[in-house]
Design an enzyme around this catalytic site. Sequence first.
Site, mmCIF file in Angstrom:
data_model
loop_
_atom_site.group_PDB
_atom_site.id
_atom_site.type_symbol
_atom_site.label_atom_id
_atom_site.label_comp_id
_atom_site.label_asym_id
_atom_site.label_seq_id
_atom_site.Cartn_x
_atom_site.Cartn_y
_atom_site.Cartn_z
ATOM 1 N N LYS A 173 0.847 -1.206 0.000
ATOM 2 C CA LYS A 173 0.000 0.000 0.000
ATOM 3 C C LYS A 173 0.879 1.253 0.000
ATOM 4 O O LYS A 173 0.557 2.245 -0.655
ATOM 5 C CB LYS A 173 -0.940 -0.020 1.210
ATOM 6 C CG LYS A 173 -2.146 -0.891 0.937
ATOM 7 C CD LYS A 173 -2.882 -1.337 2.164
ATOM 8 C CE LYS A 173 -3.846 -2.457 1.765
ATOM 9 N NZ LYS A 173 -4.266 -3.313 2.851
ATOM 10 N N GLN B 132 -5.577 -2.533 8.948
ATOM 11 C CA GLN B 132 -5.257 -3.819 8.308
ATOM 12 C C GLN B 132 -5.842 -4.969 9.128
ATOM 13 O O GLN B 132 -5.568 -5.087 10.325
ATOM 14 C CB GLN B 132 -3.722 -3.944 8.180
ATOM 15 C CG GLN B 132 -3.280 -5.137 7.374
ATOM 16 C CD GLN B 132 -3.713 -5.069 5.905
ATOM 17 O OE1 GLN B 132 -3.519 -4.064 5.238
ATOM 18 N NE2 GLN B 132 -4.320 -6.129 5.417
ATOM 19 N N ASP C 159 -11.935 1.417 2.441
ATOM 20 C CA ASP C 159 -12.149 -0.014 2.207
ATOM 21 C C ASP C 159 -13.631 -0.315 1.959
ATOM 22 O O ASP C 159 -13.979 -1.415 1.542
ATOM 23 C CB ASP C 159 -11.707 -0.818 3.452
ATOM 24 C CG ASP C 159 -10.369 -1.515 3.258
ATOM 25 O OD1 ASP C 159 -9.964 -1.699 2.103
ATOM 26 O OD2 ASP C 159 -9.749 -1.871 4.282
#
Length: 284
Positions: free
Chosen positions: A52, A96, A119
């Site tokens: 990322k 995460q 997300d």
Amino acid sequence: MAILLDGKKLAQKLKSEILEKSVVMKSAGNTPALAVILCGDDPASAVYVRNKRKDCEECGFDSLEYKLPADYGEEKLLALVESLNQDPKVHGILVQLPLPRGYDETRIIHAISPAKDVDAFHPFNVGKIMIGEPGFLPCTPAGVMLLLEEYGIDPAGKECLVIGRSNIVGKPMAMLLLRKNGTVTIAHSKTMDLASKCREADILIAAVGKAKLIKADMIKPGAVVIDVGMNRDENGKLCGDVDFAECEKVASYITPVPGGVGPMTRAVLMKNTLQAAEESQRNL
Ligand code: NAP
């Protein structure tokens, strides 16, 4: 032989388009910024976070990383999320997953401001996907839709089978195909006679997590096969849910693993972060 759906190439193209836009935003003093929280020392998560950061660099974004020990504590983690929610220089927040044992993942995800939930896991954004309102789209399913579009594959009127019903892949994937007028079936571990369901599918999307579950005799000749799965085969090599070597002989289009859906997932995360930054600029 099937045509390869090249996610790596399309992701590169998307990231260069994003870079062009972010350069303009940077010169106006609003550099898109993604904050990534990594709690604990899961090696796979560490790789995802590293990727990322690399994607952010390629897109001209600021990337903020918070590497926390596994015993950091849920209340402190919630406080960090809240401070990032309040920070006008941060546009996207990603925690995460999986979090270490003892953390309530749902509580943490719900604490992320929906405007920074790149997300698209927050129930507010999930609800928008259900009712077809504009907002963030979940990275993997949206990446698959972009790949289909790029190759001129229109789900309208097609039999679409999504194998897997997780909240992050299977369910939203089915919703996005439905939006595009596919006739959608969702299969899961309790589905009877998966093979016959597969053989009816014009577009088959496997999101299971079982190496080479889908064999050539389960594929309708000429079907489009999308492999979301990321597994290790008996030799420790990365592979999907689809037996690629066999199925590429039957399908019309197929995604490779690696180089198919994975890079598209990462590119959509960048697209969502840019969208969040653009939105915050509009609201200034
Ligand atoms: P998950 O939460 O474990 O869900 C797996 C789904 O597969 C469940 O709905 C399960 O059914 C179903 N399933 C399990 N065995 C089955 C079988 N034999 N037949 C039919 N369905 C079966 O996994 P996920 O998070 O959705 O991820 C799926 C795969 O995609 C994993 O390999 C993951 O690593 C990969 N992934 C890849 C990307 C990418 O960017 N390429 C992104 C996310 C995930 P039940 O609901 O009945 O248990």
